[in-house]
Design an enzyme around this catalytic site. Structure first.
Site, PDB file in Angstrom:
ATOM      1  N   ASN A  13       0.871  -1.179   0.000  1.00 51.80           N
ATOM      2  CA  ASN A  13       0.000   0.000   0.000  1.00 51.80           C
ATOM      3  C   ASN A  13       0.906   1.227   0.000  1.00 51.80           C
ATOM      4  OD1 ASN A  13      -1.766   2.071   0.518  1.00 51.80           O
ATOM      5  ND2 ASN A  13      -2.378   1.339   2.554  1.00 51.80           N
ATOM      6  N   LYS A  15       0.083   4.258  -0.266  1.00 52.24           N
ATOM      7  CA  LYS A  15      -0.551   5.436   0.355  1.00 52.24           C
ATOM      8  C   LYS A  15      -0.334   6.675  -0.527  1.00 52.24           C
ATOM      9  CE  LYS A  15      -0.178   3.136   4.741  1.00 52.24           C
ATOM     10  NZ  LYS A  15      -0.085   3.211   6.198  1.00 52.24           N
ATOM     11  N   HIS A 101      -9.554   0.814   4.968  1.00 50.90           N
ATOM     12  CA  HIS A 101      -8.284   1.065   5.649  1.00 50.90           C
ATOM     13  C   HIS A 101      -8.500   1.999   6.842  1.00 50.90           C
ATOM     14  CE1 HIS A 101      -4.217   2.378   6.463  1.00 50.90           C
ATOM     15  NE2 HIS A 101      -3.821   1.294   5.827  1.00 50.90           N
ATOM     16  N   GLU A 103      -6.867   4.377   7.962  1.00 43.92           N
ATOM     17  CA  GLU A 103      -6.633   5.811   7.712  1.00 43.92           C
ATOM     18  C   GLU A 103      -7.864   6.459   7.078  1.00 43.92           C
ATOM     19  OE1 GLU A 103      -2.891   5.395   5.660  1.00 43.92           O
ATOM     20  OE2 GLU A 103      -1.919   4.891   7.556  1.00 43.92           O
ATOM     21  N   GLU A 171      -5.137  -5.341  10.732  1.00 51.46           N
ATOM     22  CA  GLU A 171      -4.168  -4.266  10.932  1.00 51.46           C
ATOM     23  C   GLU A 171      -4.490  -3.516  12.214  1.00 51.46           C
ATOM     24  OE1 GLU A 171      -2.297  -3.028   6.917  1.00 51.46           O
ATOM     25  OE2 GLU A 171      -4.060  -1.801   7.270  1.00 51.46           O
ATOM     26  N   GLY A 177       2.372   2.302  10.821  1.00 55.07           N
ATOM     27  CA  GLY A 177       3.280   3.436  10.680  1.00 55.07           C
ATOM     28  C   GLY A 177       3.977   3.835  11.960  1.00 55.07           C
ATOM     29  N   SER A 217       3.450  -1.934  10.258  1.00 57.08           N
ATOM     30  CA  SER A 217       4.902  -1.856  10.434  1.00 57.08           C
ATOM     31  C   SER A 217       5.637  -3.135  10.039  1.00 57.08           C
ATOM     32  CB  SER A 217       5.256  -1.455  11.869  1.00 57.08           C
ATOM     33  OG  SER A 217       4.750  -0.162  12.161  1.00 57.08           O
TER      34      SER A 217
HETATM   35  P1  PGA Z   1       2.737   0.377   7.627  1.00 54.49           P
HETATM   36  O1  PGA Z   1       1.267   0.493   6.994  1.00 54.49           O
HETATM   37  O2  PGA Z   1       3.343  -0.897   7.093  1.00 54.49           O
HETATM   38  O3  PGA Z   1       3.448   1.597   7.163  1.00 54.49           O
HETATM   39  O4  PGA Z   1       2.552   0.323   9.111  1.00 54.49           O
HETATM   40  C1  PGA Z   1       0.474  -0.644   6.829  1.00 54.49           C
HETATM   41  C2  PGA Z   1      -0.862  -0.257   6.252  1.00 54.49           C
HETATM   42  O5  PGA Z   1      -1.344   0.825   6.588  1.00 54.49           O
HETATM   43  O6  PGA Z   1      -1.454  -1.000   5.447  1.00 54.49           O
END
Ligand code: PGA
Length: 267
Positions: A13, A15, A101, A103, A171, A177, A217
């Site tokens: 992803n 982003k 997601h 976010e 997740e 992140g 992460s």
């Molecule tokens: P990250 O994001 O690996 O940067 O923690 C994972 C995600 O949001 O799918």
């Protein structure tokens, strides 16, 4: 015991990173560095980079098996929704999409009911879906992680009882992140919650055929802990998916699990 053959999947992803000028080269580099035929690879760049990534993968010999995914779809097919992108618009650009997601749940106020509509739109457009679920830190600390994730699965997937199109990414929000990962055992336990909930919804075989990924992460250094869990079928990778070295290490480790499952299936 190694589970019945479920696909091993690594999805990146990206982003809000990359531009049409650089996304194609990054995708081609990742494709070359992760050329592991037993692992399903999906790259999810920003909408404006989908065409560049599609074209770069089509011309890169190692890229033909890499799928392109969107990061979201709108819950309606068309209409007065400034700035939005609907599932039918992705035809020819993407074959997968992420939905739900955290976010987007956080920044766009997406609810499980809305995510349910998005999934419907994605299915009508024949997109494969990566549904994201996961609890907040306070939920985990209060012992509510399982309940929260069960509610998300029930709300997002109510009305469905089978899903060759479906992958679920567990997740935990506090791991995205942050550099902090869940423990493999906890992720496996949550995969169990997810599959039991699919069983409640009426999915065949209690959801045993639905891939569940871990996300939050994930790096080349942390992937082993998750791939060592038979309940986990791969990873949804954010930050590290922009780094070819990290993706190479992650897909390499996922390939070991894929090979072990293939060997067990033919034994
Ligand atoms: P990250 O994001 O690996 O940067 O923690 C994972 C995600 O949001 O799918």
């Amino acid at each position: 015991m190694i589970p019945r053959m479920r696909a091993v999947i690594v999805a990146g992803n990206w982003k809000m990173h990359t531009t049409p000028a650089d996304a194609g080269e990054l995708a081609a580099t990742i494709a070359r560095r992760t050329n592991e035929p037993d692992v399903v690879r999906v790259l999810c760049p920003p909408y404006v980079c989908l065409a560049a990534v599609r074209d770069a993968l089509a011309t890169e010999p190692a890229g033909r098996d890499v799928a392109v995914g969107a990061q979201d779809v709108h819950h309606e097919v068309a209409g007065a929704y400034t700035g939005e992108v609907s599932a039918p618009m992705l035809r020819g650009l993407a074959t997968w999409t992420i939905v739900g997601h955290s976010e987007r749940r956080r920044d766009a106020g997406e609810t499980d009911a809305l995510v349910n509509q998005k999934i419907q739109r994605a299915l009508e457009a024949e997109l494969r879906v990566i549904l994201c679920v996961g609890e907040q830190l306070e939920d985990r600390e209060a012992g509510r992680a399982g309940t929260v994730v069960r509610d998300q699965v029930l709300g997002s997937l109510g009305g469905h009882q089978s899903g060759s199109w479906l992958t679920i990414a567990y997740e935990p929000v506090w791991a995205i992140g942050t550099g902090r990962t869940a423990r493999g055992v906890d992720a496996a336990e949550m995969a169990g919650v997810i599959r039991r909930t699919l069983g409640e919804l009426g999915f065949a075989a209690g959801g045993e055929d639905i891939p569940v990924l871990y996300g939050g992460s994930v790096t080349g250094g942390s992937i082993d802990e998750f791939m060592a869990e038979p309940a986990i079928d791969g990873a949804l990778v954010g930050g590290a998916s922009l780094k070819p070295d990290e993706m190479a290490a992650i897909v390499d480790r996922a390939g070991l699990t894929a090979a072990a499952r293939a060997a067990a299936a033919t034994a």
